[in-house]
Write a protein that holds these residues in place. Structure first.
Motif, PDB file in Angstrom:
ATOM      1  N   SER A 160       0.839  -1.201   0.000  1.00 21.57           N
ATOM      2  CA  SER A 160       0.000   0.000   0.000  1.00 21.57           C
ATOM      3  C   SER A 160       0.872   1.248   0.000  1.00 21.57           C
ATOM      4  N   GLN A 161       1.540   1.471  -1.095  1.00 19.19           N
ATOM      5  CA  GLN A 161       2.398   2.645  -1.210  1.00 19.19           C
ATOM      6  C   GLN A 161       1.664   3.783  -1.909  1.00 19.19           C
ATOM      7  N   LYS A 162       1.651   4.943  -1.266  1.00 22.45           N
ATOM      8  CA  LYS A 162       1.089   6.131  -1.906  1.00 22.45           C
ATOM      9  C   LYS A 162       2.012   6.540  -3.052  1.00 22.45           C
ATOM     10  N   TYR A 163       1.429   7.080  -4.111  1.00 25.05           N
ATOM     11  CA  TYR A 163       2.217   7.479  -5.272  1.00 25.05           C
ATOM     12  C   TYR A 163       3.230   8.572  -4.919  1.00 25.05           C
ATOM     13  N   GLU A 164       4.447   8.376  -5.381  1.00 21.51           N
ATOM     14  CA  GLU A 164       5.492   9.397  -5.326  1.00 21.51           C
ATOM     15  C   GLU A 164       6.094   9.465  -6.727  1.00 21.51           C
ATOM     16  N   PHE A 165       5.897  10.580  -7.407  1.00 24.59           N
ATOM     17  CA  PHE A 165       6.300  10.669  -8.806  1.00 24.59           C
ATOM     18  C   PHE A 165       7.592  11.459  -8.993  1.00 24.59           C
ATOM     19  N   GLN A 166       8.349  11.001  -9.951  1.00 23.82           N
ATOM     20  CA  GLN A 166       9.609  11.645 -10.320  1.00 23.82           C
ATOM     21  C   GLN A 166       9.599  11.891 -11.825  1.00 23.82           C
ATOM     22  N   THR A 167      10.035  13.063 -12.242  1.00 22.56           N
ATOM     23  CA  THR A 167      10.044  13.408 -13.663  1.00 22.56           C
ATOM     24  C   THR A 167      11.057  12.565 -14.436  1.00 22.56           C
ATOM     25  N   VAL A 168      10.615  12.047 -15.571  1.00 25.37           N
ATOM     26  CA  VAL A 168      11.495  11.324 -16.494  1.00 25.37           C
ATOM     27  C   VAL A 168      11.757  12.180 -17.726  1.00 25.37           C
ATOM     28  N   LYS A 169      10.692  12.767 -18.265  1.00 24.77           N
ATOM     29  CA  LYS A 169      10.799  13.622 -19.455  1.00 24.77           C
ATOM     30  C   LYS A 169       9.751  14.711 -19.339  1.00 24.77           C
ATOM     31  N   ASP A 170      10.171  15.959 -19.548  1.00 23.90           N
ATOM     32  CA  ASP A 170       9.239  17.079 -19.411  1.00 23.90           C
ATOM     33  C   ASP A 170       9.454  18.034 -20.582  1.00 23.90           C
ATOM     34  N   LEU A 171       8.513  18.051 -21.516  1.00 21.48           N
ATOM     35  CA  LEU A 171       8.638  18.890 -22.705  1.00 21.48           C
ATOM     36  C   LEU A 171       7.819  20.166 -22.544  1.00 21.48           C
ATOM     37  N   GLU A 172       8.218  21.182 -23.281  1.00 23.51           N
ATOM     38  CA  GLU A 172       7.619  22.509 -23.138  1.00 23.51           C
ATOM     39  C   GLU A 172       6.167  22.533 -23.632  1.00 23.51           C
ATOM     40  N   CYS A 173       5.313  23.149 -22.846  1.00 21.10           N
ATOM     41  CA  CYS A 173       3.929  23.393 -23.265  1.00 21.10           C
ATOM     42  C   CYS A 173       3.440  24.651 -22.573  1.00 21.10           C
ATOM     43  N   GLU A 174       2.390  25.242 -23.109  1.00 23.11           N
ATOM     44  CA  GLU A 174       1.808  26.421 -22.486  1.00 23.11           C
ATOM     45  C   GLU A 174       0.995  25.999 -21.257  1.00 23.11           C
ATOM     46  N   PRO A 175       0.686  26.938 -20.355  1.00 20.37           N
ATOM     47  CA  PRO A 175      -0.017  26.585 -19.112  1.00 20.37           C
ATOM     48  C   PRO A 175      -1.368  25.909 -19.352  1.00 20.37           C
ATOM     49  N   VAL A 176      -1.765  25.080 -18.397  1.00 22.14           N
ATOM     50  CA  VAL A 176      -3.075  24.429 -18.431  1.00 22.14           C
ATOM     51  C   VAL A 176      -4.166  25.489 -18.309  1.00 22.14           C
TER      52      VAL A 176
END
Length: 368
Positions: A19-35
């Motif tokens: 029962s592990q809570k999600y802990e996320f780490q960035t692998v790839k982050d490409l440029e985009c405009e804000p949500v």
């Protein structure tokens, strides 16, 4: 005593492993405009594709440009109306569309920044097309029975009433443009974008019309095997290309609130898997096809794939930009959804991408 403490420690580790809570780490982050939010409209197809084009503009020339989603919408509704009326009502008419509809609109009418066309009338602060759609629906249904020679002008009048006057010229950063000259300035080459999918009703490596309700413009897609479909998504991201995504988000395990989209191996985990790592189902080509043919998978929503993350167990998820806003009281991850590989394999209808981002094998098979 030491034995008891050791046993307790072992049980604690074992329990946390299940029962592990999600802990996320960035692998790839490409440029985009804000949500941003599509508001009370069914125009995710334009928000998805416009965001994709914004990222393409940045990739090509390093410019951040906030494009108008509603300019594409305003120019696509008359096409939907024509299709519905000329088929005497035997066609789809609604708010939906697909990624290629924005490409078609840009090709025919160009593109504009949101500063030139917001799609909102004076005093309006958020998009709401409820009344506009109601009036357009009544208009096209009436004219599908017996067309009024002026029906196209009437459609335009409704669009102008709720979205504002069309744009023919504007100034941006001190220069004057038409929508087509603005498109030229961005250096986008619209013929470079292709849509790939993976279904077995058509031969692999064929170019076919996918029979889904929102494909009112009968756009064609390239068909590839499922493993190759996913490999092409990965290849594009690795090369620095984002992708526009059409997917099914009707599952209870797709959640904007939790910012996660997963496919639990066990139905009993449907609730827990939104916050905790649980085993996911293995998705085969056959299962994907069966879920499409029984309508458990439909084209509900279009988004924008802009990267990858991984959890603490090494499971990979696609970082998907949504268009439901970024209010932390309503959505997680700033409005991005982390979509697991099994979810993508099962629920992705198609992706649109620059043809240079495809695998060499795929380009060769498709003769691109």
């Amino acid at each position: 005593m030491k034995k008891y403490v050791a046993s307790l420690a072992f049980l604690t580790v074992a329990f946390s492993g299940f029962s592990q809570k999600y802990e996320f780490q960035t692998v790839k982050d490409l440029e985009c405009e804000p949500v941003i939010s599509q508001g009370q409209t069914g125009t995710c197809w334009s928000f998805s594709s416009t965001s994709f084009l914004e990222s393409e503009i940045y990739r090509i020339n390093g410019k951040h440009i906030d494009l108008s989603e509603m300019y594409n919408v305003r120019h696509t509704y008359p096409k939907k109306a024509w299709n519905y009326i000329m088929r005497q009502g035997n066609a789809q008419f609604g708010e939906g569309g697909l990624n290629h509809d924005v490409i078609n609109s840009a090709r025919d009418f160009g593109i504009v920044p949101v500063s030139a066309f917001s799609g909102m009338t004076e005093g309006q602060k958020a998009h709401n097309h409820a009344q506009m759609v109601k009036e357009l629906d009544a208009l096209v249904k009436e004219n599908a029975k017996k067309p009024d020679p002026a029906w196209q002008n009437k459609v335009d009048a409704v669009l102008e009433k709720y979205m504002g006057k069309d744009v023919t010229g504007f100034t941006y950063e001190g220069k004057t443009y038409t929508p087509k000259s603005f498109l030229e300035m961005t250096k986008l080459k619209l013929n470079d974008y292709v849509t790939i999918t993976s279904f077995t009703q058509s031969p692999f490596y064929s170019n076919f019309i996918l029979d889904i309700p929102d494909n009112f413009s009968y756009g064609k897609m390239y068909n590839v095997p499922l493993d190759e479909f996913i490999a092409n998504i990965n290849n594009a991201l690795d090369k620095g290309y984002t992708l526009a995504l059409d997917a099914d988000v009707s599952e209870r395990t797709f959640s904007g609130k939790y910012g996660i989209a997963v496919v639990p191996q066990n139905e009993a985990d449907e609730k827990l898997i939104l916050t905790e790592i649980k085993p996911e189902k293995e998705i085969t080509q056959q299962f994907r096809q069966a879920e499409f043919e029984n309508f458990n998978t439909t084209d509900d929503h279009l988004m924008h794939i802009v990267g990858k993350v991984k959890d603490q167990k090494g499971n990979v998820y696609y970082k998907v930009k949504n268009s439901w806003g970024s209010d932390p009281e309503k959505v997680a991850n700033g409005g991005f959804v982390y979509m697991s590989v099994p979810y993508m394999r099962l629920k992705a209808i198609s992706v649109m991408v620059h043809k240079k981002a495809l695998l060499s094998k795929t380009k060769k098979e498709l003769d691109l």
